[in-house]
Design a protein around this motif. Structure first.
Motif, PDB file in Angstrom:
ATOM      1  N   ILE A  14     -18.129  35.896 -23.203  1.00  0.00           N
ATOM      2  CA  ILE A  14     -16.726  35.808 -22.786  1.00  0.00           C
ATOM      3  C   ILE A  14     -15.804  36.539 -23.758  1.00  0.00           C
ATOM      4  CG2 ILE A  14     -14.788  34.213 -22.422  1.00  0.00           C
ATOM      5  CD1 ILE A  14     -16.782  32.349 -21.011  1.00  0.00           C
ATOM      6  N   PRO A  15     -15.956  36.369 -25.081  1.00  0.00           N
ATOM      7  CA  PRO A  15     -15.086  37.140 -25.982  1.00  0.00           C
ATOM      8  C   PRO A  15     -15.249  38.654 -25.816  1.00  0.00           C
ATOM      9  CG  PRO A  15     -16.059  35.309 -27.158  1.00  0.00           C
ATOM     10  CD  PRO A  15     -16.743  35.376 -25.818  1.00  0.00           C
ATOM     11  N   ASP A  34     -11.508  28.108 -22.075  1.00  0.00           N
ATOM     12  CA  ASP A  34     -10.671  28.683 -23.125  1.00  0.00           C
ATOM     13  C   ASP A  34     -11.429  29.867 -23.723  1.00  0.00           C
ATOM     14  OD1 ASP A  34      -9.194  29.398 -25.336  1.00  0.00           O
ATOM     15  OD2 ASP A  34      -9.229  27.419 -26.263  1.00  0.00           O
ATOM     16  N   PRO A  35     -11.030  31.102 -23.422  1.00  0.00           N
ATOM     17  CA  PRO A  35     -11.783  32.260 -23.887  1.00  0.00           C
ATOM     18  C   PRO A  35     -11.708  32.490 -25.393  1.00  0.00           C
ATOM     19  CG  PRO A  35      -9.811  32.973 -22.752  1.00  0.00           C
ATOM     20  CD  PRO A  35      -9.899  31.492 -22.593  1.00  0.00           C
ATOM     21  N   ALA A  39     -17.351  29.311 -30.150  1.00  0.00           N
ATOM     22  CA  ALA A  39     -18.769  29.159 -29.796  1.00  0.00           C
ATOM     23  C   ALA A  39     -19.177  30.046 -28.628  1.00  0.00           C
ATOM     24  CB  ALA A  39     -19.080  27.701 -29.485  1.00  0.00           C
ATOM     25  N   LEU A  40     -18.212  30.467 -27.814  1.00  0.00           N
ATOM     26  CA  LEU A  40     -18.525  31.301 -26.652  1.00  0.00           C
ATOM     27  C   LEU A  40     -19.070  32.670 -27.054  1.00  0.00           C
ATOM     28  CD1 LEU A  40     -15.509  30.495 -24.321  1.00  0.00           C
ATOM     29  CD2 LEU A  40     -17.849  29.631 -24.162  1.00  0.00           C
ATOM     30  N   ALA A  41     -18.837  33.076 -28.289  1.00  0.00           N
ATOM     31  CA  ALA A  41     -19.341  34.367 -28.758  1.00  0.00           C
ATOM     32  C   ALA A  41     -20.857  34.378 -28.847  1.00  0.00           C
ATOM     33  CB  ALA A  41     -18.733  34.699 -30.119  1.00  0.00           C
ATOM     34  N   HIS A  42     -21.461  33.197 -28.834  1.00  0.00           N
ATOM     35  CA  HIS A  42     -22.906  33.085 -29.027  1.00  0.00           C
ATOM     36  C   HIS A  42     -23.669  32.799 -27.745  1.00  0.00           C
ATOM     37  CE1 HIS A  42     -22.028  33.203 -33.265  1.00  0.00           C
ATOM     38  NE2 HIS A  42     -21.157  32.235 -33.083  1.00  0.00           N
ATOM     39  N   GLU A  43     -22.994  32.866 -26.613  1.00  0.00           N
ATOM     40  CA  GLU A  43     -23.701  32.631 -25.361  1.00  0.00           C
ATOM     41  C   GLU A  43     -23.247  33.616 -24.301  1.00  0.00           C
ATOM     42  OE1 GLU A  43     -22.763  28.482 -24.750  1.00  0.00           O
ATOM     43  OE2 GLU A  43     -21.149  28.972 -23.378  1.00  0.00           O
TER      44      GLU A  43
END
Length: 70
Positions: A14-15, A34-35, A39-43
Motif C-alpha cells: 500500500i505505501p 489507513d495508508p 506495518a503495511l510496508a511489509h505486506e
C-alpha cells in the motif's frame, strides 16, 4: 508485473502504491484502510485486503480505475 492497463498489482504494498499514485489514498481511506500505517510496508496489497476482509479484485479494480482517470 504492472502494465499500462493495470498499473497496480496485488503484489505491491500500500505505501508503494500511494507513493506512485497519490490519488489512491482516498480509495484506501474510503475502505477504512489507513495508508500511512507503517506495518503495511511489509505486506502485499493482497495480504492487506485479506486482513481487512476486502475482496482483492474489487480493490484492484477501484485502484486501477482511480489511476486511469485523467
Amino acid at each position: 508485473m504492472t502494465t499500462p492497463e493495470t498499473p497496480i498489482t496485488d503484489d505491491m504494498s500500500i505505501p508503494e502504491i500511494v507513493t506512485r499514485y497519490p490519488r489512491t489514498e482516498a480509495v484506501f481511506r474510503r475502505l477504512g484502510i489507513d495508508p500511512t500505517y507503517k506495518a503495511l510496508a511489509h505486506e502485499s496489497l493482497k495480504a492487506s485486503a485479506l486482513v481487512n476482509q476486502i475482496d482483492t479484485n474489487t480493490l484492484l479494480t477501484a485502484l486501477n480505475e482511480e489511476v486511469s482517470q485523467p
